[in-house]
Scaffold this active site. Structure first.
Site, PDB file in Angstrom:
ATOM      1  N   LYS A  67       0.978  -8.245  -2.166  1.00  0.00           N
ATOM      2  CA  LYS A  67       0.693  -6.858  -1.759  1.00  0.00           C
ATOM      3  C   LYS A  67      -0.739  -6.480  -2.145  1.00  0.00           C
ATOM      4  O   LYS A  67      -1.460  -5.860  -1.365  1.00  0.00           O
ATOM      5  CB  LYS A  67       1.733  -5.906  -2.376  1.00  0.00           C
ATOM      6  CG  LYS A  67       3.118  -6.094  -1.748  1.00  0.00           C
ATOM      7  CD  LYS A  67       4.268  -5.432  -2.472  1.00  0.00           C
ATOM      8  CE  LYS A  67       5.601  -5.854  -1.845  1.00  0.00           C
ATOM      9  NZ  LYS A  67       6.796  -5.304  -2.500  1.00  0.00           N
ATOM     10  N   ASP A 104       7.475   3.140  -0.137  1.00  0.00           N
ATOM     11  CA  ASP A 104       8.631   2.257   0.015  1.00  0.00           C
ATOM     12  C   ASP A 104       9.785   2.937   0.749  1.00  0.00           C
ATOM     13  O   ASP A 104      10.747   2.281   1.144  1.00  0.00           O
ATOM     14  CB  ASP A 104       9.143   1.854  -1.378  1.00  0.00           C
ATOM     15  CG  ASP A 104       8.854   0.408  -1.703  1.00  0.00           C
ATOM     16  OD1 ASP A 104       8.759  -0.406  -0.768  1.00  0.00           O
ATOM     17  OD2 ASP A 104       8.755   0.090  -2.903  1.00  0.00           O
ATOM     18  N   GLN A 163       8.274  -2.137  -7.945  1.00  0.00           N
ATOM     19  CA  GLN A 163       8.922  -3.353  -7.427  1.00  0.00           C
ATOM     20  C   GLN A 163      10.369  -3.432  -7.909  1.00  0.00           C
ATOM     21  O   GLN A 163      10.660  -3.237  -9.101  1.00  0.00           O
ATOM     22  CB  GLN A 163       8.124  -4.602  -7.878  1.00  0.00           C
ATOM     23  CG  GLN A 163       8.603  -5.913  -7.269  1.00  0.00           C
ATOM     24  CD  GLN A 163       8.438  -5.995  -5.751  1.00  0.00           C
ATOM     25  OE1 GLN A 163       7.582  -5.345  -5.162  1.00  0.00           O
ATOM     26  NE2 GLN A 163       9.264  -6.780  -5.113  1.00  0.00           N
TER      27      GLN A 163
HETATM   28  N1  GUN Z   1      12.079  -5.910  -3.602  1.00  0.00           N
HETATM   29  C1  GUN Z   1      12.357  -6.596  -2.461  1.00  0.00           C
HETATM   30  N2  GUN Z   1      11.824  -5.959  -1.388  1.00  0.00           N
HETATM   31  C2  GUN Z   1      11.197  -4.872  -1.868  1.00  0.00           C
HETATM   32  C3  GUN Z   1      10.455  -3.827  -1.246  1.00  0.00           C
HETATM   33  O1  GUN Z   1      10.272  -3.749  -0.020  1.00  0.00           O
HETATM   34  N3  GUN Z   1       9.953  -2.882  -2.094  1.00  0.00           N
HETATM   35  C4  GUN Z   1      10.158  -2.907  -3.433  1.00  0.00           C
HETATM   36  N4  GUN Z   1       9.638  -1.928  -4.182  1.00  0.00           N
HETATM   37  N5  GUN Z   1      10.856  -3.859  -4.032  1.00  0.00           N
HETATM   38  C5  GUN Z   1      11.358  -4.833  -3.256  1.00  0.00           C
END
Ligand code: GUN
Length: 291
Positions: A54, A121, A98
């Site tokens: 990211k 998100d 995350q």
């Molecule tokens: N864990 C797996 N996919 C995601 C996501 O799209 N966002 C976040 N914050 N955690 C994740």
């Protein structure tokens, strides 16, 4: 039938290029540089890889990124306080915590703390709630589910009136993708590991979204001839013949299913790249909303 391959890598690259152009245009106009803050708690290796990707994407697109890494022993209160600090930081337009958090954390309290306008998100209960309601529009939609819909639309696959079957019901993918499919006027079935007669259910799908987290669970005879199959799974399976000792496979037995389906996403190179592209798009949008 040999299915057409839906090229998520290319579609994601196109979206990223559009975001990069718009970020550059903002800079030319003297507007704020979009900023994404990530919060990673603990040392889960998969989460570390995702968060690193990211930040790399932000760098490539001219988006500022701010990394916060906390030990798994961090008290809940400290994590919530960090999120609140980011809520009040003008350089931060998007906040991404995350998931999953290490055991012992109250995930719900943390996600509730993220400002709705910085919730890139789309996991804040208000945004998820709006996703579930007719006539309401959330500020942000979760990235992987949004990526699934974008893949279908870009490929010219209509959802109107189609029977979409979602295999999986997670908060991150299964449930929000199901809600989005309904918003697109699909007829929806959600099934999961506890459903009876799974193959009978998945065989009814015009569009099948597999997000159950079980390597190659969906076999050729689980799919109706001509169906569109979207594979969200990313599973590591042992492979002594490969350099790393493992390989990545989806939730779908690709070779078998591509003999039956009309279109299919590969793993890797299907849904995976779309998640980050949609996150970049959401971060740009958060900066635009803050103008
Ligand atoms: N864990 C797996 N996919 C995601 C996501 O799209 N966002 C976040 N914050 N955690 C994740």
């Amino acid at each position: 039938m040999t299915a057409a391959m839906i090229d998520g890598k290319q579609i994601a690259a196109d979206i990223r290029a559009q975001v990069a152009d718009r970020v550059a245009e903002r800079k030319r106009l003297g507007k704020t540089v979009p900023g994404l803050a990530t919060v990673l708690v603990g040392e889960d290796p998969a989460s570390q890889v995702y968060v690193r990707s990211k930040h790399k994407a932000c760098e490539q697109l001219g988006i500022a990124s701010f990394s916060h890494v906390l030990p798994a022993s961090t008290p809940q209160k400290e994590l919530v306080e960090l999120v609140d600090l980011l809520n009040h930081d003008d350089k931060v337009h998007g906040i991404l915590v995350q998931l999953p958090l290490p055991s012992g954390f109250d995930e719900e309290e943390v996600l509730l703390k993220v400002s709705v306008n910085k919730d890139v998100d789309g996991f804040h209960p208000i945004n998820i709630g709006k996703l579930a309601q007719k006539g309401r529009t959330p500020s942000f939609v979760p990235c992987t589910p949004a990526g699934v819909i974008e893949l279908l639309k870009t490929t010219g696959i209509s959802l109107e009136g189609k029977h979409a079957v979602v295999l999986g019901r997670s908060n991150i993918v299964g449930m929000p993708v199901a809600l989005l499919l309904v918003k697109e006027n699909a007829t929806l079935t959600i099934c999961h590991s506890r459903s009876h007669n799974l193959p009978e259910i998945t065989r009814q799908a015009d569009v099948l979204v597999a997000c159950v987290g079980k390597a190659e669970m969906v076999r050729g005879d689980w799919v109706k001839p001509g169906a569109v199959v979207i594979d969200v799974g990313i599973n590591h399976v042992d492979d002594p013949a490969s350099e790393k000792g493992y390989r990545l496979v989806g939730d779908v037995a690709f070779d078998e299913v591509s003999e039956v389906a009309s279109a299919i996403t590969p793993v890797p190179g299907g849904v995976g790249p779309m998640t980050i592209a949609m996150l970049m798009k959401n971060t740009l949008r958060a900066a635009e909303l803050a103008d």
